[in-house]
Design a protein around this motif. Structure first.
Motif, mmCIF file in Angstrom:
data_model
loop_
_atom_site.group_PDB
_atom_site.id
_atom_site.type_symbol
_atom_site.label_atom_id
_atom_site.label_comp_id
_atom_site.label_asym_id
_atom_site.label_seq_id
_atom_site.Cartn_x
_atom_site.Cartn_y
_atom_site.Cartn_z
ATOM 1 N N ASP A 187 -4.252 -12.269 -6.305
ATOM 2 C CA ASP A 187 -4.550 -12.395 -7.733
ATOM 3 C C ASP A 187 -5.010 -11.072 -8.330
ATOM 4 N N GLU A 188 -5.742 -10.278 -7.567
ATOM 5 C CA GLU A 188 -6.197 -8.978 -8.071
ATOM 6 C C GLU A 188 -5.027 -8.006 -8.218
ATOM 7 N N VAL A 189 -4.115 -8.006 -7.263
ATOM 8 C CA VAL A 189 -2.941 -7.136 -7.366
ATOM 9 C C VAL A 189 -2.081 -7.560 -8.553
ATOM 10 N N LEU A 190 -1.877 -8.860 -8.729
ATOM 11 C CA LEU A 190 -1.082 -9.334 -9.871
ATOM 12 C C LEU A 190 -1.730 -8.955 -11.196
ATOM 13 N N ARG A 191 -3.038 -9.103 -11.282
ATOM 14 C CA ARG A 191 -3.755 -8.736 -12.506
ATOM 15 C C ARG A 191 -3.591 -7.236 -12.782
ATOM 16 N N THR A 192 -3.763 -6.424 -11.765
ATOM 17 C CA THR A 192 -3.640 -4.971 -11.935
ATOM 18 C C THR A 192 -2.201 -4.579 -12.242
ATOM 19 N N LEU A 193 -1.250 -5.214 -11.581
ATOM 20 C CA LEU A 193 0.162 -4.915 -11.850
ATOM 21 C C LEU A 193 0.523 -5.302 -13.281
ATOM 22 N N SER A 194 -0.019 -6.403 -13.764
ATOM 23 C CA SER A 194 0.225 -6.805 -15.151
ATOM 24 C C SER A 194 -0.349 -5.778 -16.122
ATOM 25 N N GLN A 195 -1.577 -5.336 -15.882
ATOM 26 C CA GLN A 195 -2.196 -4.310 -16.735
ATOM 27 C C GLN A 195 -1.395 -3.012 -16.673
ATOM 28 N N THR A 196 -0.921 -2.689 -15.493
ATOM 29 C CA THR A 196 -0.169 -1.451 -15.286
ATOM 30 C C THR A 196 1.159 -1.491 -16.030
ATOM 31 N N THR A 197 1.873 -2.600 -15.947
ATOM 32 C CA THR A 197 3.156 -2.689 -16.640
ATOM 33 C C THR A 197 2.971 -2.762 -18.151
ATOM 34 N N ARG A 198 1.814 -3.242 -18.612
ATOM 35 C CA ARG A 198 1.549 -3.209 -20.064
ATOM 36 C C ARG A 198 1.471 -1.767 -20.562
ATOM 37 N N GLN A 199 1.065 -0.840 -19.696
ATOM 38 C CA GLN A 199 1.073 0.570 -20.078
ATOM 39 C C GLN A 199 2.506 1.033 -20.342
ATOM 40 N N PHE A 224 -1.676 1.887 -10.142
ATOM 41 C CA PHE A 224 -1.028 1.875 -8.823
ATOM 42 C C PHE A 224 -2.016 2.300 -7.732
ATOM 43 N N ALA A 225 -2.904 3.230 -8.053
ATOM 44 C CA ALA A 225 -3.928 3.629 -7.077
ATOM 45 C C ALA A 225 -4.841 2.447 -6.752
ATOM 46 N N ARG A 226 -5.222 1.667 -7.769
ATOM 47 C CA ARG A 226 -6.063 0.483 -7.519
ATOM 48 C C ARG A 226 -5.323 -0.556 -6.677
ATOM 49 N N ILE A 227 -4.014 -0.691 -6.919
ATOM 50 C CA ILE A 227 -3.209 -1.633 -6.113
ATOM 51 C C ILE A 227 -3.190 -1.176 -4.655
ATOM 52 N N ALA A 228 -2.990 0.114 -4.434
ATOM 53 C CA ALA A 228 -2.982 0.645 -3.056
ATOM 54 C C ALA A 228 -4.329 0.403 -2.391
ATOM 55 N N ASP A 229 -5.413 0.637 -3.122
ATOM 56 C CA ASP A 229 -6.752 0.411 -2.565
ATOM 57 C C ASP A 229 -6.959 -1.065 -2.221
ATOM 58 N N GLU A 230 -6.504 -1.945 -3.093
ATOM 59 C CA GLU A 230 -6.644 -3.387 -2.846
ATOM 60 C C GLU A 230 -5.816 -3.800 -1.628
ATOM 61 N N ALA A 231 -4.636 -3.200 -1.469
ATOM 62 C CA ALA A 231 -3.782 -3.530 -0.317
ATOM 63 C C ALA A 231 -4.441 -3.106 0.991
ATOM 64 N N ARG A 232 -5.213 -2.029 0.959
ATOM 65 C CA ARG A 232 -5.932 -1.562 2.152
ATOM 66 C C ARG A 232 -7.215 -2.335 2.383
ATOM 67 N N GLY A 233 -7.805 -2.847 1.300
ATOM 68 C CA GLY A 233 -9.121 -3.472 1.414
ATOM 69 C C GLY A 233 -9.093 -4.979 1.292
ATOM 70 N N GLU A 278 0.827 -1.217 0.000
ATOM 71 C CA GLU A 278 0.000 0.000 0.000
ATOM 72 C C GLU A 278 0.861 1.266 0.000
ATOM 73 N N ARG A 279 1.909 1.290 0.797
ATOM 74 C CA ARG A 279 2.776 2.475 0.880
ATOM 75 C C ARG A 279 3.436 2.775 -0.466
ATOM 76 N N ILE A 280 3.990 1.761 -1.094
ATOM 77 C CA ILE A 280 4.687 1.970 -2.368
ATOM 78 C C ILE A 280 3.700 2.354 -3.460
ATOM 79 N N ALA A 281 2.617 1.591 -3.580
ATOM 80 C CA ALA A 281 1.630 1.877 -4.624
ATOM 81 C C ALA A 281 0.997 3.253 -4.424
ATOM 82 N N SER A 282 0.745 3.635 -3.183
ATOM 83 C CA SER A 282 0.163 4.961 -2.916
ATOM 84 C C SER A 282 1.083 6.085 -3.365
ATOM 85 N N SER A 283 2.385 5.869 -3.257
ATOM 86 C CA SER A 283 3.338 6.920 -3.664
ATOM 87 C C SER A 283 3.324 7.151 -5.169
ATOM 88 N N LEU A 284 2.694 6.237 -5.930
ATOM 89 C CA LEU A 284 2.648 6.336 -7.391
ATOM 90 C C LEU A 284 1.261 6.702 -7.914
#
Length: 183
Positions: free
Chosen positions: A156-168, A142-151, A101-107
């Motif tokens: 699997d959801e973080v990995l899916r979002t991180l994959s979509q994010t790195t495709r950008q 990254f904002a969605r990853i931070a939200d998922e880390a808090r919630g 959450e801390r790292i993803a929130s910073s982005l």
């Protein structure tokens, strides 16, 4: 079914971003013109560049001319993003949701946009059309990853979002090429 399962898919995504970042940096140092060569026997250069089809794709990228200061700024941002992806992966493997959450929130977009540094401001003023179609979704990921880390804290959801994010990142590197002016 994906070619690479969960963690392997993430590793491939991160490795791709790393390779593309290295290629972008090499392009900038070469001015984006000459293929890399390696001196062979008797002084003959051996082309170490990509296959012809990849060279055509790379040549079709939109060139963004940058100053050395802008180059340093952008490469610093890219290195921070790549380092952050690696740290998120490590924290995710350890199920350290506080660190994820801390790292993803910073982005998040609101944390990364609007820098008043002269190099950032001059670079953003010359961005070509389409650049933000990669950057904004990446930061929103990254904002969605931070939200998922808090919630939900679903790996699997973080990995899916991180994959979509790195495709950008991959898409942006495929679309644009930074070319630093030599001074």
């Amino acid at each position: 079914m994906p070619i690479f399962p969960g963690p392997a898919r993430l590793f491939v995504s991160v490795a791709t971003v790393f390779v593309l970042s290295a290629c972008a940096q090499m392009d900038m140092h070469r001015g984006g013109h000459e293929p890399a060569t390696h001196a062979g026997h008797a002084g003959h250069g051996v082309n170490m560049g990509a296959p012809a089809a990849a060279s055509v794709a790379l040549a079709a990228r939109t060139v963004v001319d940058v100053t050395p200061q802008e180059s340093a700024h952008v490469l610093g941002d890219m290195q921070n993003l790549l380092r952050s992806v690696g740290e998120i992966n490590g924290a995710l493997a350890a199920r350290d949701w506080t660190t994820v959450e801390r790292i993803a929130s910073s982005l998040r977009p609101e944390k990364t946009m609007g820098s008043q540094e002269p190099a950032a401001m001059s670079f953003h003023a010359k961005l070509p059309a389409g650049w933000s179609s990669f950057g904004a979704p990446m930061h929103q990921g990254f904002a969605r990853i931070a939200d998922e880390a808090r919630g939900g804290q679903r790996v699997d959801e973080v990995l899916r979002t991180l994959s979509q994010t790195t495709r950008q990142c991959v898409g942006c590197h495929a679309q644009f090429q930074l070319r630093a002016a030599l001074r």
